[in-house]
Design an enzyme around this catalytic site. Structure first.
Site, mmCIF file in Angstrom:
data_model
loop_
_atom_site.group_PDB
_atom_site.id
_atom_site.type_symbol
_atom_site.label_atom_id
_atom_site.label_comp_id
_atom_site.label_asym_id
_atom_site.label_seq_id
_atom_site.Cartn_x
_atom_site.Cartn_y
_atom_site.Cartn_z
ATOM 1 N N ASP A 92 0.617 -1.198 0.491
ATOM 2 C CA ASP A 92 0.020 -0.037 -0.202
ATOM 3 C C ASP A 92 1.005 1.148 0.191
ATOM 4 O OD1 ASP A 92 -1.932 1.709 0.355
ATOM 5 O OD2 ASP A 92 -3.016 1.037 2.089
ATOM 6 N N ASP A 271 -8.039 -6.992 -0.035
ATOM 7 C CA ASP A 271 -7.388 -7.724 1.351
ATOM 8 C C ASP A 271 -8.150 -6.959 2.596
ATOM 9 O OD1 ASP A 271 -5.382 -4.722 2.746
ATOM 10 O OD2 ASP A 271 -6.798 -4.470 0.574
#
Length: 376
Positions: A92, A271
C-alpha cells in the site's frame, strides 16, 4: 507483470484469472493477508505458505518507512529477503494510514506532511517519494499515493479530494516510468480509483485510471463508513469502466459476505485485517457461520474447530480448548484464530475460483452467502 483471464461464466461478472510476477503466480480471485510491518500478526511465514496457502501478502509503505526504515530494508536486499517471504508482495502507498492521522497531517498540492505515530517526527510524502520508497521495499505491486476521503464526505470535498488524487497519480505514474527496480525483479504500479459515493466522480476517476494503461487497477475509498449497498453499487460503476484484461483490486474489504459480493461484481484481489484482527478478539469465520469463541456454549464442546476446515489447526484443537485459551488470555489463542481465519478466507476465494471455472458460481454463491453470515 502479466494477467491472463481464464473464465467469465454467464449470470455473473465474476472472473477467474492468473497473475504472473517474478516471484510467482497468483490465482484470482485472491485474498491477500495483511502484513503491515512486514509480518502477518501472530503467523509464521511457514504457516502462511503451507497451512494458509497464501499466494501474496501485503506490506505497508508508511509503517515500513518509519520502522525499520529504508536504510535497513535496502541493506537487507529488499523486503522479500528481509522477512523471508519468497512469493509476491504488494505494498500500500501508506495513504490510508497517513490520512487516518487527521490531527497530525496536512494536505497540499505537493503531498502530505505528517507526524510519526511512533516519535512525533515530521515527514513529507509526495507521489514521487512514495514511488522511491516502494522501489526500495521491492514489492511486486506498488500502489499510487492517493487521498482516501471518508464515506460520509460531501460532494464538494469529494471533488476536491479527487482532483488532488488525480494530480498526484499523474506525477507518481511519470516518476514510476522514469525509475527502475532496485533488485532485478520487475514491479507493477497500480493507480487507485477514488470518488467517494458519487457515481459521476467514480466514473470520471475510472476513466482517468483506465487511460493510463497500468498493469492493474485498484478501487479505494470504500468500506470507510458508507452503507454496504452503496459500496456494492460503486464497485459496479467502476468495474463497468476498468479494463477487462487487467486485474482489479478492491482495497480493505472485508467480511466473507463482502468478498463473495465483490467477486460477483468482477473484483479479482482483496485484502483486509478482519480475519486476523477479529480472530485475535475471539471471532472465527467458518463455512457454516461465525463463532464467538468467548461464548460459554463452547466451554464443553470437544469437537474440533471445524472438522471439514482447510487448516491444520481446525482438526487439532477443540472449541472447548480454544475457548479456554481465550478466557485464559493465552497468546496461542490469537495464533490459532489467525491461522484458522486466514486459511478459511483463502479457502473461500479458492472455492469461488473453482466454481467460476466450473460455471456454477451464482448458485454456489447464494448458498455460501447464507451460510457464512449465520451466527453459531
Amino acid at each position: 507483470m502479466d494477467y491472463q483471464l481464464i473464465a467469465t461464466p454467464e449470470g455473473t461478472n465474476a472472473r477467474a484469472g492468473l497473475i504472473t510476477t517474478d516471484h510467482g503466480q497468483i490465482e484470482t480471485p485472491i485474498f491477500m493477508p495483511v502484513g503491515t510491518v512486514g509480518a502477518v500478526k501472530a503467523v509464521h511465514m511457514t504457516e502462511l505458505r503451507e497451512d494458509i496457502k497464501a499466494q501474496i501478502i501485503l506490506g505497508n509503505t508508511y509503517h515500513l518507512y518509519l520502522r525499520p526504515g529504508m536504510d535497513i530494508i535496502e541493506r537487507a536486499g529488499g523486503l522479500h529477503k528481509f522477512n523471508g517471504w519468497d512469493r509476491p508482495i504488494l505494498t500500500d502507498s501508506g495513504g490510508f494510514q497517513v490520512f487516518s492521522l487527521a490531527e497530525n497531517r496536512k494536505l497540499t498540492d505537493e503531498g502530505v506532511t505528517f507526524r510519526s505515530h511512533i516519535d512525533g517526527s515530521k515527514h513529507l510524502f509526495t507521489p514521487e517519494k512514495v514511488v522511491d520508497i516502494e522501489r526500495t521495499i521491492g514489492s511486486d505491486i506498488m500502489m499510487a499515493l492517493d487521498e482516501c476521503p471518508p464515506g460520509t464526505s460531501d460532494y464538494s470535498y469529494a471533488r476536491k479530494s479527487l482532483t488532488l488524487t488525480h494530480n498526484w497519480l499523474a506525477r507518481g505514474w511519470k516518476h514510476f516510468k522514469n525509475t527502475q527496480p532496485h533488485y532485478g525483479h520487475s514491479q507493477a504500479y497500480f493507480p487507485i480509483v477514488q470518488g467517494c459515493v458519487y457515481k459521476d466522480l467514480r466514473q470520471e476517476s475510472s476513466k482517468f485510471v483506465a487511460d493510463l494503461g497500468a498493469d492493474g487497477n485498484a478501487i479505494g475509498g470504500l468500506a470507510v463508513g458508507e452503507p454496504t449497498e452503496v459500496m456494492y453499487e460503486m464497485i459496479e460503476v467502476v468495474n463497468d469502466i476498468l479494463p477487462q484484461d487487467r486485474p482489479r483490486y478492491l482495497m480493505g474489504v472485508g467480511t466473507p459476505a463482502n468478498i463473495l459480493e465483490a467477486i460477483d461484481r468482477g473484483v479479482d484481489m482483496m485484502d483486509c485485517v478482519m480475519p486476523t484482527r477479529n480472530g485475535r478478539n475471539g471471532m472465527l469465520f467458518t463455512r457454516h457461520g461465525i463463532m464467538n469463541m468467548r461464548n460459554k456454549k463452547w466451554a464443553d464442546d470437544f469437537i474440533p474447530l471445524q472438522e471439514d476446515g482447510p487448516s491444520v489447526v481446525d482438526h487439532i484443537y477443540s472449541k472447548a480448548y480454544v475457548r479456554h485459551l481465550f478466557i485464559a488470555q493465552e497468546i496461542l489463542a490469537m495464533q490459532i484464530a489467525s491461522i484458522h481465519n486466514l486459511a478459511f478466507y483463502l479457502w473461500l476465494v479458492g472455492e469461488a475460483r473453482k466454481h467460476i471455472i466450473e460455471g456454477d458460481f451464482p448458485a454456489w454463491k447464494r448458498k455460501m452467502l447464507h451460510d457464512v453470515q449465520q451466527r453459531l
